[in-house]
Each structure stands twice: as structure tokens, then as C-alpha cells.
Motif scaffolding. Structure first.
Motif, PDB file in Angstrom:
ATOM      1  N   CYS A  46       0.827  -1.214   0.000  1.00  0.00           N
ATOM      2  CA  CYS A  46       0.000   0.000   0.000  1.00  0.00           C
ATOM      3  C   CYS A  46       0.859   1.261   0.000  1.00  0.00           C
ATOM      4  N   LYS A  67      -8.088  -1.480   7.219  1.00  0.00           N
ATOM      5  CA  LYS A  67      -9.124  -0.575   6.713  1.00  0.00           C
ATOM      6  C   LYS A  67     -10.501  -1.253   6.645  1.00  0.00           C
ATOM      7  N   CYS A 111      -7.049   5.486   0.799  1.00  0.00           N
ATOM      8  CA  CYS A 111      -7.204   4.379  -0.163  1.00  0.00           C
ATOM      9  C   CYS A 111      -7.644   4.961  -1.496  1.00  0.00           C
ATOM     10  N   THR A 112      -6.896   4.629  -2.534  1.00  0.00           N
ATOM     11  CA  THR A 112      -7.241   5.125  -3.872  1.00  0.00           C
ATOM     12  C   THR A 112      -7.893   4.027  -4.708  1.00  0.00           C
ATOM     13  N   CYS A 114      -6.547   1.327  -5.588  1.00  0.00           N
ATOM     14  CA  CYS A 114      -5.568   1.032  -6.645  1.00  0.00           C
ATOM     15  C   CYS A 114      -5.413  -0.461  -6.922  1.00  0.00           C
ATOM     16  N   ASP A 115      -5.804  -1.294  -5.950  1.00  0.00           N
ATOM     17  CA  ASP A 115      -5.803  -2.749  -6.143  1.00  0.00           C
ATOM     18  C   ASP A 115      -4.434  -3.401  -5.983  1.00  0.00           C
ATOM     19  N   CYS A 117      -2.841  -3.985  -3.273  1.00  0.00           N
ATOM     20  CA  CYS A 117      -2.868  -4.917  -2.143  1.00  0.00           C
ATOM     21  C   CYS A 117      -3.507  -6.254  -2.530  1.00  0.00           C
TER      22      CYS A 117
HETATM   23  S1  SF4 Z   1      -6.317  -0.436  -2.828  1.00  0.00           S
HETATM   24 FE1  SF4 Z   1      -4.305   0.571  -2.924  1.00  0.00          FE
HETATM   25  S2  SF4 Z   1      -4.516   2.382  -1.616  1.00  0.00           S
HETATM   26 FE2  SF4 Z   1      -6.247   0.990  -1.118  1.00  0.00          FE
HETATM   27  S3  SF4 Z   1      -5.529  -0.217   0.603  1.00  0.00           S
HETATM   28 FE3  SF4 Z   1      -5.053  -1.390  -1.261  1.00  0.00          FE
HETATM   29  S4  SF4 Z   1      -2.931  -0.790  -1.797  1.00  0.00           S
HETATM   30 FE4  SF4 Z   1      -3.705   0.727  -0.318  1.00  0.00          FE
END
Ligand code: SF4
Ligand code: SF4
Length: 435
Positions: A46, A67, A111-112, A114-115, A117
Motif C-alpha cells: 500500500c 481498513k 485508499c485510492t 488502486c488494487d 494490495c
Molecule cells: S487499494 Fe491501494 S490504496 Fe487501497 S488499501 Fe489497497 S494498496 Fe492501499
């Protein structure tokens, strides 16, 4: 349809938040919530966690798994024996109103979507999906961050998060057409292709719109812009408001049907591509009968077919590529921008061995418009810089205007000297002269 940004949080908001989360837990979501083994591998994936880490701080609350923790508690309370027993004996989930502010920080500021993770998780847990549920629950409770709520409501009222209504749209196109000497067809029927820009491009990067028009003209396709579908972005996705998402897509659907097109061309905008390519067919399963291509995909296709020809490499300095998470990692368009950039740059250095591993700009998912999230966006940029600096490139080619805006802003705020350029602009510059 307006999304709210209440300042006072009471029991009513807590109840709405709780019920939305509970209702959103289907079998797939339950499996994600059950499967987490708390290994922590996602933390290092992340950009927000990494950004703090590079700066010498460890903030465990920025771990992706964390989260979704409150959502997980709600799941256990309703769908596991132990959770039910706990509730029965008075040890159930008790959410204090101020905890919802913390949920907003976790879901909206850090959190964007972004995927990255998800790709790192050994259990394949789709954390962005879980975070989106938390976002949706906060919006349902009237607790969307104010900047995001304002932009979302402006989209519905005026047609764009920047307040670009039809009249402003037409004025900007007239300006772009004159300034860049390019023909831009508007509401031309019938057309095969509908190109929809984002208002970020229209207002802040007009040369991107001009470049897309030049490319489409040169490819010789029958195309048009639309006064009905004049905004590609969809802030309903950021706020996780189903009504707003649907309404913004309905306008695109209407505009595309009016012109009788077969293809919708999404601009250099990540979530616009996501919404039209992947979400719209589910929202309008009967009516959505178009192939959605990102402008970069289209260019790659046209170059491969020989319908576009480039005169040579216009980018002389060392350059690297920033991937849009929504077009690239999530959308699968990763080879195309690399193929194009190799044609454009004399010294292209990829910052990642595996394109799927690229790092988000830090401003996606609506984070860029939320002023209170600036601290986190800048931290995320620090993790992004580690990749840029590895290549020694100062020029970064982007294929998303939102990424370009976020990266430029963070770079200026942190007094860095990177230069961010649009891929479509480079292509337009490199087009072979007409004979
Ligand atoms: S989607 Fe991206 S920004 Fe969101 S928790 Fe996962 S790594 Fe982090
Ligand atoms: S990597 Fe997956 S299993 Fe491990 S903590 Fe993160 S979400 Fe849970």
C-alpha cells in the motif's frame, strides 16, 4: 440524489452506517472477511503505508487489512456463532460517533482503490471492494467528505465535477479547436466512435483533448463528441453512491445511443474507463451495446493495423512511465502503453519489472479532491518517487489526466522537478506529416 457531508454525527448516522455494511455482506464479501490471516503482506503493497514508512514512521492503521476491520466486526456479529453470542451477552459491536470520522480517514483519505494490495495478498482478498463498502456506508449515512460531496453534487447538477455545463463545454471546444487548429465534430450523426473527455482535460489540459482529436482525425474514423455525454468522469464511484454512478452513466448511454455509435472512447482518465468499461454493462445489461476502449488502447490498435504512422521518436530525454491503476492494473491495459512509449521515446526505462506492480499516483479514488487528505497524498507520492528515481528519469509519461494532476501537484508541493507529460499528446506530436 445529492450526497451529504454532515458535520454532526449521532446515533442515526451510526445506525445507517451499520445497516449498510450489514446489507452489503454477500457470500463473496464474507469470504474475503473470513479469509484474512493477518499476515500483513498487504501493508508493504500500500502506497500510503509505504510512504509513511519511507519517511521513518510506521502507521499500522494504514495496513489495507486494517481498513476493513470495522466491517469485519460487523460481519462477525451478524454471521458467526461467536459474534452472535457476544452480542447476546452484551459484548456486541459498539460504534462511537467519532469512530466514523476515523472510518472516513481510512476509506476516503488513505485508499485510492488502486488494487495493489489485492495482487499482493496470498489469499486474494479484494480489499478495495471492502473499502468501497465502507465508503458506501459513510455516504449512506450522509458522511461523504465535503470536497468530494461538493464535486459529486456538481456532477449531477451541472454535468461535471468542475461545473462544466453544456454551454461551457461548447465554449471550451471552440477555444481548443481554434487554439490548436483541429477539427472537433460535435453531435455528428451517425458516428462510429464517441470520444468523451474528462473535464480535467477540458479545463486544465486542453492540449490533451486537441491531441485526441488530431489522432482520431488522422486515423480517419467517423467520430464525434456529444453535448449529452460530455463528461467521462463518474464521481458516483468515488462517493460510492449508486444513484449518482447510474445517473452519470445514463447520460453516457443516452449520448452514445443518440449518435448511434459502436465504440465509446474513454479518455486519459482511469476511473472513467473503469466505469464505462466494467460497471456500465452491469448497470444497463440490456442497453449497453458498445465496445469501450481507452484512447491508449485505440492508438495501439491503430498503430498495429498501420492506420496511424509515427514519424519517429519525439521524446529525446530519458523517460519512464506512470501506469494508471484503473486502466492498467485493474483494466489490463499494460502492454499497450509500453508498446507505444517504445515508439515515442529514445530512452524509455520502465520503473517496474512486472507492470502490474507499478504504484498509484496517490490521488486516485477521489483522494485528489479531498483537501484534508493532502498529507496522505504527499506521503504516497514519496513512495511513488522511489520508483521514478530508480530509473533516473525526470520525465514521466502518463495516460491519465487525474494521475498527471495529482503527480504534478504533489511534485510541486514537495519541490521536485519531475515533468509529467500526456501519452496522447506525444502521439499527436509524433504523427507523420500528411501527404
Ligand atoms: S487499494 Fe491501494 S490504496 Fe487501497 S488499501 Fe489497497 S494498496 Fe492501499
Ligand atoms: S495480505 Fe491478505 S491475508 Fe494478509 S493481512 Fe493483508 S488482506 Fe489479510
Amino acid at each position: 440524489m445529492a450526497v451529504l457531508s454532515k458535520e454532526e454525527i449521532g446515533q442515526e448516522e451510526v445506525e445507517k452506517f451499520y445497516q449498510f455494511c450489514k446489507k452489503s455482506i454477500d457470500m463473496e464479501v464474507a469470504s474475503y472477511l473470513e479469509a484474512c490471516v493477518r499476515c500483513g503482506i498487504c501493508a508493504e503493497a500500500c502506497l500510503f503505508y509505504m510512504g509513511e514508512n519511507v519517511s521513518g514512521r510506521i502507521d499500522p492503521t494504514l495496513t489495507p487489512a486494517y481498513k476493513a476491520d470495522l466491517l469485519r466486526e460487523i460481519y462477525k456479529e451478524n454471521y458467526t456463532l461467536l459474534g452472535r453470542l457476544k452480542k447476546l451477552f452484551g459484548f456486541g459491536v459498539k460504534i462511537k460517533p467519532e469512530e466514523l470520522k476515523e472510518q472516513a480517514r481510512l476509506a476516503f483519505y488513505t485508499c485510492t482503490n488502486c488494487d495493489r494490495c489485492t495482487k499482493a495478498c496470498p489469499m486474494g482478498i479484494d480489499t478495495p471492494r471492502l473499502v468501497s463498502i465502507v465508503r458506501g456506508a459513510l455516504t449512506h449515512a450522509g458522511l461523504t467528505p465535503k470536497d468530494l460531496a461538493d464535486a459529486t453534487n456538481l456532477s449531477v447538477e451541472k454535468g461535471s465535477p468542475l461545473g462544466v455545463d453544456t454551454q461551457t463545454f461548447l465554449q471550451r471546444l471552440e477555444f481548443i479547436s481554434d487554439e490548436y487548429e483541429v477539427n472537433i465534430p460535435i453531435d455528428r450523426k451517425p458516428s462510429e466512435y464517441l470520444y468523451i473527455p474528462s473535464s480535467i482535460e477540458l479545463m486544465k489540459f486542453p492540449s490533451s483533448v486537441a491531441s485526441a482529436a488530431k489522432v482520431l482525425n488522422r486515423a480517419g474514423v467517423s467520430w464525434s463528441m456529444s453535448t449529452v455525454a460530455h463528461e467521462a468522469t463518474n464521481f458516483g464511484l468515488f462517493a460510492q453512491s449508486r444513484e449518482v454512478t447510474r445517473e452519470m452513466l445514463r447520460r453516457v448511454l443516452q449520448g452514445a445511443k443518440d449518435l448511434g455509435v459502436k465504440y465509446i472512447i474513454a479518455p486519459e482518465c482511469g476511473h472513467a474507463y473503469q466505469s464505462m468499461r466494467f460497471i456500465a454493462p452491469n448497470v444497463f445489461p440490456e442497453e449497453w451495446d458498445f465496445e469501450v476502449l481507452n484512447i491508449v488502447e485505440l492508438i495501439d490498435r491503430m498503430l498495429t493495423e498501420g492506420r496511424l504512422r509515427l514519424k519517429g521518436k519525439v521524446l529525446k530525454e530519458t523517460a519512464t512511465l506512470h501506469d494508471s491503476c484503473q486502466i492498467g492494473r485493474r483494466g489490463g491495459v499494460l502492454r499497450e502503453p509500453r508498446r507505444i512509449l517504445k515508439e515515442l521515446a529514445e530512452d524509455f526505462r520502465d520503473s517496474v519489472l512486472i507492470p502490474e506492480h507499478n504504484i498509484c499516483c496517490g490521488g486516485g479514488g477521489g483522494v485528489l479532491v479531498i483537501g484534508d487528505a493532502d498529507y496522505y497524498r504527499q506521503k504516497a507520492f514519496i513512495s511513488k518517487m522511489t520508483l521514478f528515481d530508480k530509473t533516473k528519469a525526470r520525465t514521466v509519461v502518463c495516460y491519465c489526466a487525474n494521475c498527471m494532476l495529482a503527480l504534478t501537484k504533489s511534485s510541486q508541493e514537495l519541490k521536485r522537478d519531475y515533468r509529467f507529460v500526456s501519452m496522447v499528446e506525444l502521439v499527436a506530436e509524433a504523427l507523420e506529416e500528411e501527404t
